[in-house]
Scaffold this motif. Structure first.
Motif, short mmCIF file in Angstrom:
data_model
loop_
_atom_site.label_atom_id
_atom_site.label_comp_id
_atom_site.label_asym_id
_atom_site.label_seq_id
_atom_site.Cartn_x
_atom_site.Cartn_y
_atom_site.Cartn_z
N LYS A 109 0.81 -1.22 0.00
CA LYS A 109 0.00 0.00 0.00
C LYS A 109 0.84 1.28 0.00
O LYS A 109 0.65 2.18 0.81
N GLY A 110 1.81 1.31 -0.91
CA GLY A 110 2.61 2.52 -1.07
C GLY A 110 3.75 2.66 -0.07
O GLY A 110 4.38 3.73 -0.01
N ARG A 126 15.22 7.79 -7.75
CA ARG A 126 14.15 8.79 -7.66
C ARG A 126 14.72 10.16 -8.01
O ARG A 126 15.81 10.51 -7.56
N ASP A 127 13.97 10.92 -8.79
CA ASP A 127 14.39 12.27 -9.15
C ASP A 127 15.80 12.28 -9.76
O ASP A 127 16.62 13.15 -9.46
N ILE A 187 6.96 5.02 -0.94
CA ILE A 187 7.38 5.02 -2.33
C ILE A 187 6.47 5.97 -3.11
O ILE A 187 5.38 6.33 -2.65
N ARG A 188 6.95 6.37 -4.29
CA ARG A 188 6.21 7.32 -5.11
C ARG A 188 6.10 6.78 -6.53
O ARG A 188 6.91 5.95 -6.96
N ILE A 248 7.46 1.60 -9.97
CA ILE A 248 6.23 1.97 -9.28
C ILE A 248 5.36 2.81 -10.21
O ILE A 248 5.78 3.85 -10.72
N LEU A 249 4.13 2.34 -10.42
CA LEU A 249 3.21 2.98 -11.37
C LEU A 249 2.03 3.64 -10.64
O LEU A 249 1.64 3.21 -9.57
#
Length: 249
Positions: A109-110, A126-127, A187-188, A248-249
């Motif tokens: 769940k994220g 990330r980024d 997570i993103r 991650i989508l």
């Protein structure tokens, strides 16, 4: 916002005679919740492939039924893997000395939690930046600290014969150190998670980042680009490789 995970994996023996890496993952039908397990049997020891297989099977058995308290479940999984090795060695004394690293990642769940022992890395991209999330239980950390302090040169640190020596490993006895994430890591969308064995270290970390960023944005394309880059080096000392890429989508 619901986040789903797209996952791809690859394995290679490299220049080794035996594949001692083991990889397994499982996600529910929604792709929202699941887990990834990777183990690297200790090269140069007896039955490293058996050690890695036993550890992954023990962790899989534990994580197959989701629980609310993921850190406790991961701790139980590591303990079960260690006890499984202890019992096997007791029944098969000729395998005394076998061992394995372990990385187990739970995505729910994220949020992610993980437990790891040894030097198999777990990265986040990330980024357009890359970060190793789990601890490195090898002498490489101490050797690099010596170089930063000016005690040895950078070249000597990079070529140090004991860089890969493990400071914590699963061998059926006391585990020197377990890296257990006890608070949720969020997570993103767009995050890339890379779980791998140390065969991935053939690529410098900035090379790995560049390859991942330049690949088409699917888990299988990113995974294929990384493995192709490692194969292209034709390293005569290439270690076994197991890699799992999660987008991650």
């Amino acid at each position: 916002m619901t986040l789903k995970t797209q996952t791809a994996w690859a394995m290679s023996k490299g220049a080794r005679q035996v594949q001692e890496d083991v990889l397994h993952y499982g996600f529910d039908a929604s792709g929202e919740n699941g887990y990834i397990i990777i183990a690297d049997g200790m090269g140069g020891h007896t039955s490293g492939d058996i050690a890695a297989t036993l550890a992954v099977e023990a962790v899989d058995t534990t994580l197959r039924t989701p629980e609310q308290n993921q850190p406790d479940q991961l701790k139980t999984a590591v303990d079960r893997a260690n006890k499984t090795l202890a019992n096997y060695i007791a029944r098969n004394p000729q395998t005394m000395g076998m061992g394995t690293t372990l990385v187990a990642v739970v995505i729910s769940k994220g949020e992610i939690f993980w437990a790891s022992v040894g030097d198999s890395p777990f990265y986040l991209i990330r980024d357009e930046k890359i970060l190793r999330l789990n601890e490195d239980h090898s002498m490489a950390i101490q050797i690099d600290q010596m170089a930063m302090a000016g005690q040895i040169s950078q070249k000597a640190a990079a070529e140090h014969p004991h860089r890969a020596a493990l400071t914590s490993v699963i061998m059926g006895g006391d585990i020197a150190r377990v890296d257990l994430r006890t608070t949720p890591f969020e997570i993103r969308k767009g995050d890339v998670l890379i779980t791998a064995t140390d065969g991935i270290h053939s690529l410098k970390i900035q090379q790995l980042l560049k390859i991942a960023l330049s690949a088409p944005r699917t888990a299988d394309k990113i995974c294929a680009s990384i493995t192709e880059a490692i194969d292209a080096q034709e390293n005569p000392n290439q270690d076994n490789l197991a890699i799992c890429v999660s987008l991650i989508l």
